[in-house]
Design a protein around this motif. Structure first.
Motif, mmCIF file in Angstrom:
data_model
loop_
_atom_site.group_PDB
_atom_site.id
_atom_site.type_symbol
_atom_site.label_atom_id
_atom_site.label_comp_id
_atom_site.label_asym_id
_atom_site.label_seq_id
_atom_site.Cartn_x
_atom_site.Cartn_y
_atom_site.Cartn_z
ATOM 1 N N PHE A 54 -6.501 3.558 2.098
ATOM 2 C CA PHE A 54 -5.237 3.377 1.708
ATOM 3 C C PHE A 54 -5.297 1.609 1.332
ATOM 4 N N VAL B 275 2.792 -2.171 3.712
ATOM 5 C CA VAL B 275 3.621 -2.643 2.505
ATOM 6 C C VAL B 275 4.809 -3.557 2.764
ATOM 7 N N SER C 192 -0.326 1.196 -2.825
ATOM 8 C CA SER C 192 -0.460 1.946 -1.598
ATOM 9 C C SER C 192 -0.956 3.264 -2.067
ATOM 10 N N HIS C 193 -1.478 4.126 -1.084
ATOM 11 C CA HIS C 193 -2.103 5.198 -1.212
ATOM 12 C C HIS C 193 -3.505 4.936 -1.577
ATOM 13 N N VAL D 24 -3.620 -1.593 0.538
ATOM 14 C CA VAL D 24 -2.261 -2.199 0.228
ATOM 15 C C VAL D 24 -2.681 -3.647 -0.191
ATOM 16 N N GLN E 23 0.845 2.819 6.811
ATOM 17 C CA GLN E 23 0.795 2.177 5.255
ATOM 18 C C GLN E 23 2.080 1.638 5.155
ATOM 19 N N GLU E 24 3.064 2.197 5.469
ATOM 20 C CA GLU E 24 4.475 1.701 5.063
ATOM 21 C C GLU E 24 4.727 0.226 5.837
#
Length: 366
Positions: free
Chosen positions: A231, A162, A296-297, A233, A158-159
């Motif tokens: 998630f 992003v 995010s999330h 994004v 996920q990071e």
């Protein structure tokens, strides 16, 4: 009555006024010939935003009985009122206000009618819609199917999503990324609002579960095998959505997926009951984060989750909350794989986008 003159009859036989006035529930023109006033039941005066033209109409005031409900009067300025307006403008050193060309026969449209006309204009066929509407149907979102992975791997993926989304030039594709995954093991997560008392983390870790503190909204919840975790994004500027509308869209997405699977009564409830519910039973948890317009999330939908893990916490800080799953409500086993396709179809419908599959190894670390 505030004038020096007295009418011989209500609304009749009155000389042109030298100041704005109200006679009973009648209308009167102000001295500059550009304002109309009316008396309301509480005795105050309300300005009617209406310019008037020198149309040779009747002198003022005009009885209120002749005015339709919710409308201002028509072109009511007579020649005398027009001359008064010109003299007033000359004394003040101003140019007399020119009447609008449509003044003759012009009427103020009631507020409900204006709202209805605006709604009809928005829904008119062929009209260019704002971002988030049908005109955005060609917007592309990259789909990443991570499968069953540890929570740390999904968080790292996920990071990375992003970072990639923030690095894109304005208007470049894709407009966002959707990371779908299933937790490989049990883990408790706490959001920015906390929810884990001192010593709570040690107690939960002693149960054999992981514990993570995340930069998302919400309180304490559980993730584990049998959950479909999404998630999204997304660049909210590309979707024309404020953060609150994005949260509402996620709830509509989860509800649409549940309807497709046979649970039409799943719905969101008023705060503080966050997420998606079936009666008093919570089916889906939700928590998001947004920075620089990038979200995010997201959400976690219980498909065939072991619900006994929730007994060790107060889910989302709501005392007495009962958790449920698709399998428990439908009285049959519903796997994450079975729920994925209806979920993806609902995502494209709610966010008006096209999902483009991206190879797993290009985004998800081992």
């Amino acid at each position: 009555m505030s004038l020096r003159q007295k009418p011989t009859a209500r609304g009749k036989g009155l000389a042109p006024p030298t100041k704005s006035c109200v006679v009973g529930r009648s209308w009167a023109v102000s001295i500059n010939g550009c304002r109309l006033w009316r008396q309301v039941p509480n005795g105050s005066r309300t300005l009617c935003r209406k310019r008037e033209a020198d149309t040779g109409g009747p002198s003022l005031p005009v009885p209120a009985q002749s005015l339709p409900q919710g409308r201002g009067p028509g072109p009511l300025a007579g020649a005398a009122a027009g001359r008064l307006a010109e003299r007033s403008g000359a004394r003040r050193g101003r140019r007399p206000a020119a009447p609008p060309p449509q003044a003759a026969g012009w009427r103020v449209r009631p507020r409900p009618a204006r709202r209805a006309a605006a709604a009809a204009e928005r829904e008119a066929p062929g009209r260019a819609m704002p971002a988030g509407g049908a005109a955005a149907a060609g917007r592309a979102v990259a789909l990443l199917r991570a499968g069953r992975v540890p929570f740390a791997a999904a968080q790292a993926a996920q990071e990375r999503c992003v970072r990639l989304q923030r690095a894109l030039p304005a208007g470049a594709a894709p407009a966002g990324r959707l990371l779908l995954w299933e937790p490989a093991g049990p883990v408790f997560t706490a959001g920015l609002r906390g929810g884990a008392a001192p010593g709570e983390e040690r107690r939960l870790r002693a149960l054999g579960a992981g514990f993570e503190r995340l930069r998302r909204g919400g309180l304490l919840t559980f993730h584990g095998p049998g959950q479909l975790v999404a998630f999204p994004v997304l660049d909210l500027r590309r979707f024309g959505l404020p953060l609150r509308a994005h949260v509402d869209a996620l709830l509509r997405l989860a509800a649409a997926a549940c309807r497709a699977l046979g649970l039409p009564r799943a719905r969101a409830l008023p705060p503080p009951r966050t997420g998606l519910w079936l009666g008093d039973r919570k089916l889906c948890a939700l928590g998001v984060h947004c920075g620089s317009h990038i979200t995010s999330h997201g959400l976690a939908l219980n498909c065939c989750t072991d619900l006994t893990w929730f007994d060790h916490i107060v889910p989302c800080g709501l005392e007495g909350t009962k958790m449920t799953s698709l399998s428990q409500e439908l009285q049959r086993h519903v796997s994450v794989e079975e729920a994925t396709e209806p979920f993806l179809a609902a995502f494209q419908d709610v966010f008006k986008c096209t999902l483009i599959t991206v190879p797993e190894d290009s985004e998800v670390p081992p």
